[in-house]
Design a protein around this motif. Structure first.
Motif, short mmCIF file in Angstrom:
data_model
loop_
_atom_site.label_atom_id
_atom_site.label_comp_id
_atom_site.label_asym_id
_atom_site.label_seq_id
_atom_site.Cartn_x
_atom_site.Cartn_y
_atom_site.Cartn_z
N ALA A 234 0.95 -1.27 0.04
CA ALA A 234 0.06 -0.10 -0.04
C ALA A 234 0.81 1.39 -0.14
N MET A 235 1.82 1.26 0.75
CA MET A 235 2.81 2.51 0.82
C MET A 235 3.35 2.61 -0.56
N GLU A 236 3.78 1.60 -1.25
CA GLU A 236 4.33 1.50 -2.55
C GLU A 236 3.52 2.50 -3.48
N SER A 237 2.27 2.32 -3.05
CA SER A 237 1.10 3.06 -4.16
C SER A 237 1.16 4.46 -3.93
N LYS A 238 1.82 4.81 -2.85
CA LYS A 238 1.75 6.33 -2.21
C LYS A 238 0.42 6.92 -2.17
N PRO A 239 -0.59 6.38 -1.25
CA PRO A 239 -1.91 6.90 -1.18
C PRO A 239 -1.64 8.15 -0.52
N SER A 240 -2.57 9.49 -0.53
CA SER A 240 -2.42 10.54 -0.07
C SER A 240 -2.27 10.56 1.43
N ILE A 241 -3.12 9.66 1.97
CA ILE A 241 -2.99 9.35 3.47
C ILE A 241 -3.18 8.03 3.78
N MET A 242 -2.46 7.28 4.75
CA MET A 242 -2.53 5.69 5.04
C MET A 242 -2.17 5.97 6.44
N ILE A 243 -2.78 5.16 7.45
CA ILE A 243 -2.59 5.14 8.76
C ILE A 243 -2.52 3.49 9.07
N THR A 244 -1.37 3.49 9.95
CA THR A 244 -1.18 1.68 10.05
C THR A 244 -0.77 1.72 11.65
N HIS A 245 -0.79 0.53 12.18
CA HIS A 245 -0.20 0.31 13.77
C HIS A 245 1.27 0.55 13.52
N ALA A 246 1.81 1.05 14.68
CA ALA A 246 3.36 0.91 14.76
C ALA A 246 3.73 -0.61 14.81
N PRO A 247 4.99 -0.91 14.30
CA PRO A 247 5.18 -2.19 14.56
C PRO A 247 5.11 -2.58 15.81
N GLY A 248 4.51 -3.86 16.00
CA GLY A 248 4.56 -4.74 17.14
C GLY A 248 3.47 -4.17 18.25
N HIS A 249 2.60 -2.82 17.84
CA HIS A 249 1.61 -2.18 18.58
C HIS A 249 0.16 -2.75 17.77
N MET A 250 -0.31 -3.88 18.21
CA MET A 250 -1.45 -4.29 17.52
C MET A 250 -2.67 -4.13 18.05
N LEU A 251 -3.61 -4.24 17.16
CA LEU A 251 -5.07 -4.38 17.89
C LEU A 251 -5.44 -5.57 18.44
N ILE A 252 -5.65 -5.68 19.78
CA ILE A 252 -5.97 -7.00 20.20
C ILE A 252 -7.80 -7.27 20.33
N THR A 253 -7.90 -8.46 19.60
CA THR A 253 -9.34 -8.67 19.24
C THR A 253 -9.85 -9.59 20.25
N ASP A 254 -11.21 -9.73 20.01
CA ASP A 254 -12.05 -10.72 20.85
C ASP A 254 -11.97 -12.24 20.38
N ILE A 255 -11.10 -12.20 19.36
CA ILE A 255 -11.20 -13.67 18.60
C ILE A 255 -10.10 -14.68 19.30
N LYS A 256 -10.77 -15.94 19.72
CA LYS A 256 -9.67 -16.70 20.36
C LYS A 256 -8.88 -17.36 19.08
N GLU A 257 -7.84 -17.55 19.42
CA GLU A 257 -6.63 -18.03 18.33
C GLU A 257 -7.35 -19.28 18.00
N THR A 258 -7.72 -20.12 18.99
CA THR A 258 -8.25 -21.65 18.68
C THR A 258 -9.48 -21.66 17.67
N SER A 259 -10.34 -20.45 17.44
CA SER A 259 -11.35 -20.75 16.71
C SER A 259 -11.11 -20.19 15.14
N LEU A 260 -9.72 -19.89 14.96
CA LEU A 260 -9.30 -19.62 13.37
C LEU A 260 -8.70 -20.80 12.90
N SER A 261 -8.50 -21.98 13.66
CA SER A 261 -8.12 -23.20 13.11
C SER A 261 -9.22 -23.83 12.25
N VAL A 262 -8.96 -24.46 11.05
CA VAL A 262 -9.92 -25.09 10.35
C VAL A 262 -10.24 -26.65 10.75
N LEU A 263 -9.22 -27.02 11.44
CA LEU A 263 -9.16 -28.53 11.79
C LEU A 263 -8.75 -28.53 13.25
#
Lengths: 263, 263
Positions: A234-263
């Protein structure tokens, strides 16, 4: 594990919102998925969503907000994308201009937030299977490399796949392939094992992002598609504005990791 | 197996393009994935892509064309979406108006084609595991039902999940869950087993789409999210124009079914 390991996601997000937490989120709310963030204007949203859809291994989407909505309702009901990430980066025309703790003043009515899966999610089941993860052992960031594997282009968005690397014994590498195959929505199986040069990495001791880690004699480097890819593209495409998290500073979600497994 | 079972996808598409084939595609190019088609104008494309992203079980996207492009390059290099489906349906303001063999005259520069995975893909490995599939045994279309399971809304698109149903012995149902879990990109694991009323189906002998099939004593109905869902939902929103494949008349892709398995 930090003292924040056992605190529920909703509570951690409140603490981040009040800026009681402004640091990296690794080890917080253990067992819950953390997400990468990329915010773009609506004019780029279709192309970017299409880019992610065409490149699901580096860009596994966990949620996309409706244009103008700052609530990532499907993964963090009580969340506010303008305040619940400990640190944000602002990019103007593809150039990093500032780092802030709150983006309320930057938010516009035509912005769309993309929440993208993160390899932290599959590291938990690897550790549970007694597979050591070097960058955790060495207490540093995972090493990441630009490869010569092109992403599928979509509209203005194109660029190389970025990978994260974890060195392992052959036995652990085989088991890690099995385990991560169960998580197709958070990068899934590796995209390469062994010789780094085959994917255009000339010096494994010099990652493009993150930190170098020790590769012990007899270990095989194992490469997974990395969530840094969509941000870099996305940065390569040079949009007028783009906002990201700072590296390692993530959004903590309500989704349990185990629920993302397909098996 | 039809005489077309062993013909390569590219060749079959040429025959369809020349209108030498105008019938259903079941059994053609065995081993290659077939795709559902929905064409919308660009103004609806972001919302529809987001709808599919939010509802990956009923709406597993295989490819999306660039706006105005009629080449589904990632799944059928030599394909032409205007000609390579044996029969198309035109919907205006949500109402079915005509069925045609070629949509070149209908194609507009701001149209986007969505190619969506189809449960035919996971029926092959079920059959290979000696799990009988009733609607194939009874030589009819799979029974499909509207459920009370709402899809996640995206923009103007919302509606109930449609499911397909295959009755099986308990033993086969367990094995079928294992096998289809390997195919998250073509509906994946079932979304319900057993009592139809729990998902809002009041009369299993009266499917909303397709044909009723025999359920033998002791068999369990097994329900998978169905690719009819996105079409049904798109129609509900009454777009000025929408083009789909006619039921059973699919796009035959170059993608081997086996390549869609994550394990």
């Amino acid at each position: 594990m930090t003292v924040y390991g056992t605190i529920e996601p909703n509570e951690i997000r409140q603490m981040i919102r009040k800026q009681e937490i402004t640091g990296p989120t690794a080890g917080m709310s253990i067992g819950y998925t953390q997400a990468n963030l990329a915010i773009l204007k609506k004019e780029h949203a279709f192309d970017f969503l299409l880019f992610c859809q065409r490149n699901p291994k580096p860009c596994p989407i966990l949620d996309v907000t409706e244009p103008g909505s700052f609530i990532p309702a499907r993964i963090a009901k009580s969340g506010d994308i303008r305040k619940d990430v400990p640190k944000y980066r602002i990019y103007r025309d593809g150039i990093f201009t500032e780092e802030v703790l709150d983006i309320t003043d930057y938010w516009e009515d035509d912005m769309v937030a993309f929440l993208i899966g993160c390899s932290f999610t599959f590291e938990t089941p690897l550790l549970e299977a007694d597979i050591p993860i070097r960058h955790i052992e060495e207490n540093c960031n995972v090493p990441m490399y630009k490869t010569n594997i092109p992403c599928e282009k979509a509209g203005v968005f194109e660029g190389p796949t970025v990978v994260s690397m974890r060195p392992m014994t052959a036995e652990d590498a085989i088991r890690a392939i099995q385990i991560t195959s169960r998580f197709p929505n958070v990068h899934g199986a590796p995209i390469h094992i062994g010789n780094p040069e085959q994917i255009g990495i000339t010096d494994i001791s010099k990652p493009d992002f993150g930190d170098a880690v020790t590769i012990k004699p007899g270990e095989i480097p194992v490469f997974w598609a990395c969530g840094v890819t969509p941000q870099a593209v996305a940065m390569e495409s040079k949009p007028s504005i783009m906002i990201t998290h700072a590296p390692g500073h993530m959004l903590i979600t309500d989704i349990k990791e185990t629920s993302l497994s397909v098996l």
